[in-house]
Write a protein that holds these residues in place. Sequence first.
Motif, PDB file in Angstrom:
ATOM      1  N   ARG A 273       0.882  -1.325  -0.055  1.00  0.00           N
ATOM      2  CA  ARG A 273       0.071  -0.136  -0.096  1.00  0.00           C
ATOM      3  C   ARG A 273       1.245   1.427  -0.042  1.00  0.00           C
ATOM      4  O   ARG A 273       1.864   1.594   0.638  1.00  0.00           O
TER       5      ARG A 273
ATOM      6  N   LEU B 159       0.427   9.395  -0.062  1.00  0.00           N
ATOM      7  CA  LEU B 159      -1.111  10.021  -0.875  1.00  0.00           C
ATOM      8  C   LEU B 159      -1.269  10.903  -0.865  1.00  0.00           C
ATOM      9  O   LEU B 159      -1.313  12.001  -1.366  1.00  0.00           O
TER      10      LEU B 159
ATOM     11  N   GLN C 242     -11.399   9.166  -3.274  1.00  0.00           N
ATOM     12  CA  GLN C 242     -10.884   8.041  -2.709  1.00  0.00           C
ATOM     13  C   GLN C 242      -9.078   8.413  -2.080  1.00  0.00           C
ATOM     14  O   GLN C 242      -8.706   7.231  -1.100  1.00  0.00           O
ATOM     15  N   LEU C 243      -8.764   8.815  -2.707  1.00  0.00           N
ATOM     16  CA  LEU C 243      -6.866   9.080  -1.754  1.00  0.00           C
ATOM     17  C   LEU C 243      -7.507   9.794  -0.837  1.00  0.00           C
ATOM     18  O   LEU C 243      -6.843   9.533   0.496  1.00  0.00           O
TER      19      LEU C 243
ATOM     20  N   VAL D  28      -9.416   8.764   1.558  1.00  0.00           N
ATOM     21  CA  VAL D  28      -9.686   7.976   2.686  1.00  0.00           C
ATOM     22  C   VAL D  28      -9.015   6.678   2.384  1.00  0.00           C
ATOM     23  O   VAL D  28      -8.747   5.871   3.376  1.00  0.00           O
ATOM     24  N   ASP D  29      -8.010   6.533   1.245  1.00  0.00           N
ATOM     25  CA  ASP D  29      -7.071   5.654   1.683  1.00  0.00           C
ATOM     26  C   ASP D  29      -5.728   5.701   2.510  1.00  0.00           C
ATOM     27  O   ASP D  29      -5.099   6.000   3.120  1.00  0.00           O
ATOM     28  N   TRP D  30      -5.540   7.648   2.484  1.00  0.00           N
ATOM     29  CA  TRP D  30      -4.813   8.838   3.398  1.00  0.00           C
ATOM     30  C   TRP D  30      -5.032   8.306   4.776  1.00  0.00           C
ATOM     31  O   TRP D  30      -4.295   7.561   5.658  1.00  0.00           O
TER      32      TRP D  30
ATOM     33  N   ALA E  64      -6.863   5.777   6.183  1.00  0.00           N
ATOM     34  CA  ALA E  64      -6.634   4.145   6.300  1.00  0.00           C
ATOM     35  C   ALA E  64      -5.028   4.624   6.491  1.00  0.00           C
ATOM     36  O   ALA E  64      -4.164   3.933   7.592  1.00  0.00           O
ATOM     37  N   ALA E  65      -4.069   4.789   5.612  1.00  0.00           N
ATOM     38  CA  ALA E  65      -2.535   4.689   5.926  1.00  0.00           C
ATOM     39  C   ALA E  65      -2.427   5.261   7.105  1.00  0.00           C
ATOM     40  O   ALA E  65      -1.731   4.542   7.924  1.00  0.00           O
TER      41      ALA E  65
END
Length: 56
Positions: free
Chosen positions: A10, A16, A39-40, A42-44, A46-47
């Motif tokens: 990931r 991100l 989406q970025l 959300v991914d950020w 989570a990261a």
Amino acid sequence: MTETPEQPTRPSAATLNAAIRALWIGGVLPVESRGEYEQLVVDWAAAMRAEQELAA
């Protein structure tokens, strides 16, 4: 011997974040980039959580 599937790597929160910042052209987020931006983010998030868990 059982093989374990490799976990996909990931992107880091920093990577991100850089992608998020790159979408903002001249301080404005183009309408066509909003889906990718969402989406970025959300991914950020989570990261960030994953990195904080590793640090604890």
